[in-house]
Design an enzyme around this catalytic site. Structure first.
Site, PDB file in Angstrom:
ATOM      1  N   CYS A  65       0.854  -1.204   0.000  1.00  0.00           N
ATOM      2  CA  CYS A  65       0.000   0.000   0.000  1.00  0.00           C
ATOM      3  C   CYS A  65       0.880   1.241   0.000  1.00  0.00           C
ATOM      4  CB  CYS A  65      -0.928   0.009   1.211  1.00  0.00           C
ATOM      5  SG  CYS A  65      -2.394  -1.042   1.046  1.00  0.00           S
TER       6      CYS A  65
ATOM      7  N   HIS B 160      -0.301  -9.762  -4.944  1.00  0.00           N
ATOM      8  CA  HIS B 160       0.681  -9.411  -5.974  1.00  0.00           C
ATOM      9  C   HIS B 160       0.915 -10.612  -6.860  1.00  0.00           C
ATOM     10  CE1 HIS B 160       2.854 -10.784  -2.373  1.00  0.00           C
ATOM     11  NE2 HIS B 160       3.780 -11.292  -3.178  1.00  0.00           N
TER      12      HIS B 160
ATOM     13  N   HIS C   4      -0.379  -8.350   0.643  1.00  0.00           N
ATOM     14  CA  HIS C   4      -1.108  -7.475  -0.298  1.00  0.00           C
ATOM     15  C   HIS C   4      -1.003  -8.211  -1.626  1.00  0.00           C
ATOM     16  CE1 HIS C   4      -2.015  -3.183  -1.887  1.00  0.00           C
ATOM     17  NE2 HIS C   4      -1.927  -3.955  -2.966  1.00  0.00           N
TER      18      HIS C   4
END
Ligand code: 5GP
Ligand code: ZN
Length: 113
Positions: A7, A99, A97
């Site tokens: 982020c 990916h 996150h």
């Protein structure tokens, strides 16, 4: 700002070597490349991993894969490439996150585990 590394990279708070960016998706070089081309494609919004893909965010996730194809073409990976997403502890996901690793530029091994 959340405490999530990717982020922060998406927001530009932590620098990265960008190879593609649009309103919703960012692609940047992995800091510890495992192949001549090793790019990470991420949605800019936080999705923790493949297990959190839903009908609501599936179009964005599909766009991430479209960007993986764009990056592969940009990088000249006409001989082929691999797209990988590790999800959870058993898969050794280290950044929570979503990916997609885009790997190429050499003959990759068949090893999957
Ligand atoms: P995972 O292990 O979660 O599938 O992949 C995380 C990836 O992020 C690893 O390949 C690692 O090298 C990469 N990575 C970790 N921290 C950074 C960073 O600060 N910048 C960049 N560009 N890549 C990172
Ligand atoms: Zn995040």
């Amino acid at each position: 700002m959340s405490d999530c590394l990717f982020c922060k990279i998406a927001a530009g708070v932590i620098p990265s070597t960008k190879v593609y960016e649009d309103e919703t998706v960012l692609a940047f070089r992995d800091i510890a490349p495992m192949a001549p081309t090793h790019v990470l494609v991420i949605p800019k919004v936080h999705i923790s991993g493949v297990s959190e893909i839903t009908a609501e965010n599936a179009a964005l996730v599909g766009h991430c894969l479209e960007v993986a194809a764009i990056v592969a073409a940009q990088e000249g990976l006409e001989n082929g490439f691999r797209v990988v997403s590790n999800c959870g502890a058993d898969a050794c996901q280290t950044v929570n996150h979503l990916h997609f690793h885009v790997l190429g530029g050499r003959k990759l091994t068949l090893e999957m585990a």
